[in-house]
Write a protein that holds these residues in place. Structure first.
Motif: not given
Length: 457
Positions: A369-383
């Motif tokens: 979950c931690y690494f997934a959150a970092i990936a989400v922050g890096a991508m910053d895509k609406d979907i």
């Protein structure tokens, strides 16, 4: 199990809660962790600031140029554009801040600078002495060029030659703009050039215009918050699993279950550890704010000068009371979820060797979950932001940051909270049905399927 017993009864919760708090602070490891964490949070800012200043000092020492200590005796400037008219146009070459009295200066002086007619003594680079420097300014279809030249066996160091050439370039640029009949303000603006930091993607520009957080800051906020959740979870997981296993091994749990309901036993441990972590965070925030106050009031240094990103509690203040509450709710829900899961896995351990495996299972989930959150922050895509904010357990790490930074709206956050609460309730129901049976079981370490089976027994 007594069929008449209320499996959700919290009888004895207060006793287990107090006992857990007492045992936590009796543990030398947890006391040391508490002290170290608070000290790190207190002195992180000042240490970063001292490191920054030391780095800047080394850079200034390495790259600074003091005309009074230069090895050059003469500088011959050939300006083929006829922009520079005299030594005063390049006075930065002989003006030194280290000495105010001109007569006491050593090295370069105004008489050391030769421009135009005064530079006719040197016809070519072959005429240069070992303490001379030649600077040539040319212009062609590609633009202006400033070249620094020294004799073959020159005593002038390479970094000194670079500094001299750079000063001539800056002075030439300034004089060139002044000759274009521009006022001082216009010259100052043009001299700064174009700052690439102001070039932004459309999404970042609109985010800043709407007073939301741009992409880079969004990633740092996501990194900081997910790290806080991960640390909160990891600090409690090991203690809960170890505590449950030790009680099971010592048969103490059999005596406890006489006066304490299974649900109260598990919730008491989880809430006891939650209180420890909350105290830890509060003490860390207080220490951090105290160091900020000292740096600001005693030394006149603002937080922006030494405040770092990443593991930073400022996220709770940057978005006001509403934002802080949204972040805190997710931390509490995440703690309850992973705390209950830790208790369940701990109840499956029959020997010390099983603890590592059980802890690894819980930590693997939280780390993903931690690494997934970092990936989400890096991508910053609406979907991606929306899906990660809705789907648990990732939503515990992602949803509040996405909300406070304007990536998702309040209805999406509320849906996320509803799903998180449903998941926590399901785990609580599972724990209530299986915790007693698992604690009293002497069989081999059960798999997750066995835990589900135990809840039906």
């Amino acid at each position: 199990m007594n069929s008449r017993e209320n499996i959700y009864s919290l009888k004895g919760f207060d006793k287990v809660f107090k006992f857990t708090m007492k045992q936590t602070f009796k543990n030398k490891g947890y006391r040391a962790s508490f002290i170290i964490f608070v000290l790190v949070m207190t002195f992180m800012g000042p240490i970063q600031y001292v490191g920054q200043r030391a780095g800047q000092g080394a850079a200034e020492e390495g790259f600074g140029f003091d005309p009074s200590s230069a090895a050059a005796d003469n500088i011959y400037i050939y300006d083929n554009t006829q922009t520079l008219s005299g030594a005063k146009d390049v006075k930065a070459l002989y003006e030194s801040e280290s000495k105010s009295d001109e007569s006491e200066k050593e090295g370069l002086t105004e008489k050391s600078i030769h421009i135009g007619e005064n530079a006719t003594d040197i016809k070519s680079a072959d005429d240069l002495k070992d303490n001379d420097v030649m600077v040539v300014i040319d212009v062609d279809k590609e633009g202006y060029k400033v070249s620094g030249i020294v004799a073959k066996d020159s005593k002038v160091k390479v970094d000194e030659l670079d500094s001299i050439s750079e000063i001539v370039k800056e002075s030439f640029d300034k004089k060139r703009l002044e000759n274009a009949n521009l006022d001082k303000d216009s010259v100052s603006v043009l001299s700064r050039g174009v700052e690439t930091g102001s070039v932004k993607a459309e999404s970042d520009y609109l985010a800043e215009e709407n007073k939301n957080v741009a992409k880079m800051n969004y990633m740092f906020y996501m990194l900081g918050f997910s790290m806080i959740v991960f640390i909160v979870v990891s600090m409690s997981t090991s203690f809960i699993i170890t505590s449950v296993t030790e009680e099971k091994q010592s048969k103490l749990v059999e005596s406890l279950l006489v006066s304490v309901r299974p649900m109260a036993l598990l919730m008491g441990k989880v809430c006891g550890m939650l209180s420890y972590v909350v105290l830890l965070l509060i003490a860390g925030v207080i220490g951090s704010n105290l160091s900020n106050m000292v740096m600001k009031n005693a030394f006149g240094i603002s937080k922006e000068e030494f405040g770092g990103r990443g593991f930073d509690f400022s996220i709770f203040k940057d978005f006001g009371i509403t934002g802080g509450i949204a972040l805190l709710v997710s931390i509490i829900l995440a703690f309850l979820l992973f705390g209950m899961i830790s208790g369940l896995f701990g109840s499956t351990c029959n020997k010390t060797e099983d603890i590592q495996n059980a802890t690894g299972n819980v930590m693997t989930i939280s780390m993903l979950c931690y690494f997934a959150a970092i990936a989400v922050g890096a991508m910053d895509k609406d979907i991606v932001n929306m899906l990660a904010s809705i789907i648990p357990p990732f939503s515990f790490f992602v949803a509040p940051v996405s909300y406070v930074t304007g990536r998702i709206e309040l209805p999406i956050l509320l849906v996320s909270y509803v799903l998180q609460i449903i998941l926590v309730v399901l785990v609580i129901r599972l724990s209530a049905r299986s915790y007693r049976n698992l604690l009293l079981s002497d069989s081999g370490t059960p798999k997750f399927a066995t835990i589900l089976k135990s809840s039906k027994g």
